[in-house]
Structures are given as C-alpha cells and as structure tokens.
Design an enzyme around this catalytic site. Structure first.
Site, PDB file in Angstrom:
ATOM      1  N   GLY A 108       0.807  -1.217   0.000  1.00  0.00           N
ATOM      2  CA  GLY A 108       0.000   0.000   0.000  1.00  0.00           C
ATOM      3  C   GLY A 108       0.839   1.266   0.000  1.00  0.00           C
ATOM      4  O   GLY A 108       1.979   1.284  -0.464  1.00  0.00           O
ATOM      5  N   LEU A 120      -4.375  -5.514  -4.369  1.00  0.00           N
ATOM      6  CA  LEU A 120      -3.283  -4.544  -4.359  1.00  0.00           C
ATOM      7  C   LEU A 120      -1.999  -5.158  -3.814  1.00  0.00           C
ATOM      8  O   LEU A 120      -1.980  -5.724  -2.719  1.00  0.00           O
ATOM      9  CB  LEU A 120      -3.686  -3.330  -3.511  1.00  0.00           C
ATOM     10  CG  LEU A 120      -2.644  -2.212  -3.389  1.00  0.00           C
ATOM     11  CD1 LEU A 120      -2.408  -1.561  -4.747  1.00  0.00           C
ATOM     12  CD2 LEU A 120      -3.093  -1.170  -2.362  1.00  0.00           C
ATOM     13  N   ASP A 121      -0.909  -5.032  -4.588  1.00  0.00           N
ATOM     14  CA  ASP A 121       0.437  -5.457  -4.182  1.00  0.00           C
ATOM     15  C   ASP A 121       0.506  -6.922  -3.772  1.00  0.00           C
ATOM     16  O   ASP A 121       1.325  -7.303  -2.923  1.00  0.00           O
ATOM     17  CB  ASP A 121       0.947  -4.569  -3.027  1.00  0.00           C
ATOM     18  CG  ASP A 121       1.117  -3.122  -3.436  1.00  0.00           C
ATOM     19  OD1 ASP A 121       1.372  -2.871  -4.627  1.00  0.00           O
ATOM     20  OD2 ASP A 121       0.977  -2.238  -2.567  1.00  0.00           O
ATOM     21  N   ASP A 122      -0.332  -7.758  -4.379  1.00  0.00           N
ATOM     22  CA  ASP A 122      -0.392  -9.164  -3.990  1.00  0.00           C
ATOM     23  C   ASP A 122      -0.136 -10.104  -5.164  1.00  0.00           C
ATOM     24  O   ASP A 122      -0.289 -11.309  -5.036  1.00  0.00           O
ATOM     25  CB  ASP A 122      -1.764  -9.478  -3.374  1.00  0.00           C
ATOM     26  CG  ASP A 122      -1.810 -10.831  -2.691  1.00  0.00           C
ATOM     27  OD1 ASP A 122      -0.940 -11.101  -1.850  1.00  0.00           O
ATOM     28  OD2 ASP A 122      -2.714 -11.629  -3.024  1.00  0.00           O
TER      29      ASP A 122
END
Length: 287
Positions: A204, A230-232
């Site tokens: 994040g 998100l960001d995964d």
C-alpha cells in the site's frame, strides 16, 4: 543473457509425470531442431512441471505457422498450458508513470542501449513531470489526468491507446494509481509493477514512512505482476539494502530509488526474454 535473434522459445506448464522432457525433445528433434537452451522445474507441492526450451530456427523444418497444429496432440495428451514465441519479434511495451522519473529513466536508458529487446510506442502519465524525458527519447507522451470522478473514463482512454498501439506489456514505473479489476483483467499477467518495499511487508501507500516508523534495518523493492488484489500479485524480483538508525525517511527514499530501478529493469528484461512462468501466485524465473 539475451536470446538469439533467430530462435523460438516454448514455455510449458502441466501436471508432473515421467517422460515429459523426452516427449518435448523428441517432438523438436523430429523437425531437426537444434536446442540452444533448456531449463525445467518441478513444483512437488503442486505436482507441476514447468519448462522453458529455446531452439534455433536455422534448419528447423516445421514452419512456425504450423507449429501450434503439430504440437497440439502432445499438449493435449499431457494437459499442457503452453505458449511459443519468436525471438525475432520485439514485444511492444507501454510505460505508465506519475511524478517520479528514476524508474522511467533507467528503463529508457536500457532500451536505448539495446538491453531491453522491445519497442516502446507510448508513455502514459497522469502528471506532466516526465514529458520532457519521454520527448527526449522520441516516445509519444500521453497525459491522462486521473481523479476519483473520472477514473473509469481515464482507464478507458488508456485502453484505447494501448489497443491502437498493439501493446503486449504494460510497465508501471512508479505509476501511483490503483488499477481497477476491469483494467487488470484486460491485461492479465501483462502488467508489471514496482513496489517500494520488500513485500509482503508494507504494502500500500507510503511504505518508506511506515518502515521508518517501524525501525526496520532492511528496506527493499519488489517487482510483481499486477492482480486485482493490491500489491499481492506473483513476485518476479526483489532486492534489499541495509539501513541504520542514522537514516531518516529521506535517506530511505534515496536508497530505495536505486533498488526500485534495478529490480524493475530485471523483471522487465526477464519478461521480454520469455523467462517467466506464472502459476498460482508464484513465478518461476528460468535461467
């Protein structure tokens, strides 16, 4: 190591069992293939076989236009998911960017000196900061401002540009907008992001500030494929550097920039060289 200019690259994943390497090699040898490089991996936990094989097209007797039809019976027999690519075809890569230009500058430099084998038909940004850098490199720069009110329209404008340019890969070079699931779905496994932390830590916003507040001794950068979460997405490359109690947030940001551009450029190069297979939420990076 970059691939030869007149070769083909086959990427395969399928349920693991005996005889797969022989089946693939025998098929290629039937058409007089000279195998230049082969690499494989077995994921025991998933019972999955993954392979990259590259061969010279000099003397290869099967026209590549006929490759899919000829290979399909073997692929069906072994339940293969596969793709074949020609090294002679340069992928078309779009770059999206916001304020910060360090990752963009590094990518453009590596592209200019031939380290990244691709064409870059356009750069899309939601701020003006990087226009001069794009124009210096002779690449069309498209400003598409993004707000909460116009996000859907902005993404649709980007889609049109990418479709018109025939884009194969999108690189987020510190593009500080969260892409919608609809956007990600159009380009699945074809969007590479750089996140300025060692994921899964500090995903994040403002990871350097949170790392400083936590008092960490290492900071990192992570390049990954973008998914709806998100960001995964599947991680492609990561790197870290040591910091100390003497470093403030600005020091972390400065040291992090070096990590970000190197990690992103490695991920992009491996993708362009067809060295990545993504499965589940993991990747295999072939030699």
């Amino acid at each position: 190591m970059s691939h030869a200019k007149h070769s083909a690259i086959l990427l395969i994943s399928c349920p693991d069992k005996k005889g797969l390497v022989a089946a693939i090699a025998n098929f290629l040898m039937t058409y007089n293939a000279s195998i230049m490089h082969a690499d494989q991996h077995q994921d025991d936990s998933e019972q999955l076989f993954l392979m990259r094989v590259e061969w010279s097209l000099d003397g290869f007797t099967l026209p590549m236009d006929d490759f899919a039809a000829a290979f399909q019976p073997i692929a069906a027999e072994h339940q293969m998911t596969w793709s074949v690519s020609l090294s002679s075809r340069k992928p078309r890569m779009a770059i999206m960017v916001s304020h910060y230009e360090h990752c963009l500058a590094d990518l453009l430099h590596r592209w200019r000196i031939g380290e990244l084998s691709c064409d870059i038909p356009l750069i899309v940004a939601n701020h003006e900061d990087c226009r001069a850098l794009a124009e210096f490199n002779g690449i069309p720069f498209h400003l598409i401002p993004v707000s909460k009110e116009n996000k859907a329209e902005a993404e649709a404008a980007a889609w049109r540009l990418f479709d018109e340019a025939g884009v194969d890969l999108i690189v987020l070079a510190r593009y500080m907008q969260v892409l919608s699931p609809a956007f990600v779905g159009r380009y699945r496994s074809r969007i590479i992001n750089i996140h300025h932390s060692f994921l899964p830590a500090f995903d994040g916003a403002k990871p350097y500030h949170r790392a400083f507040a936590r008092g960490v001794k290492l900071i990192g950068a992570t390049s990954h494929y973008v998914t709806e979460v998100l960001d995964d997405g599947p991680i492609i490359e990561q790197e870290v550097t040591r910091i100390s109690h003497r470093d403030d947030v600005d020091d972390l940001i400065q040291k992090g920039r070096d990590l970000e551009k190197v990690v992103l450029s490695r991920a992009v190069r491996w993708h362009l060289d067809y060295r990545i297979l993504s499965y589940g939420n993991k990747t295999v990076i072939f030699d």
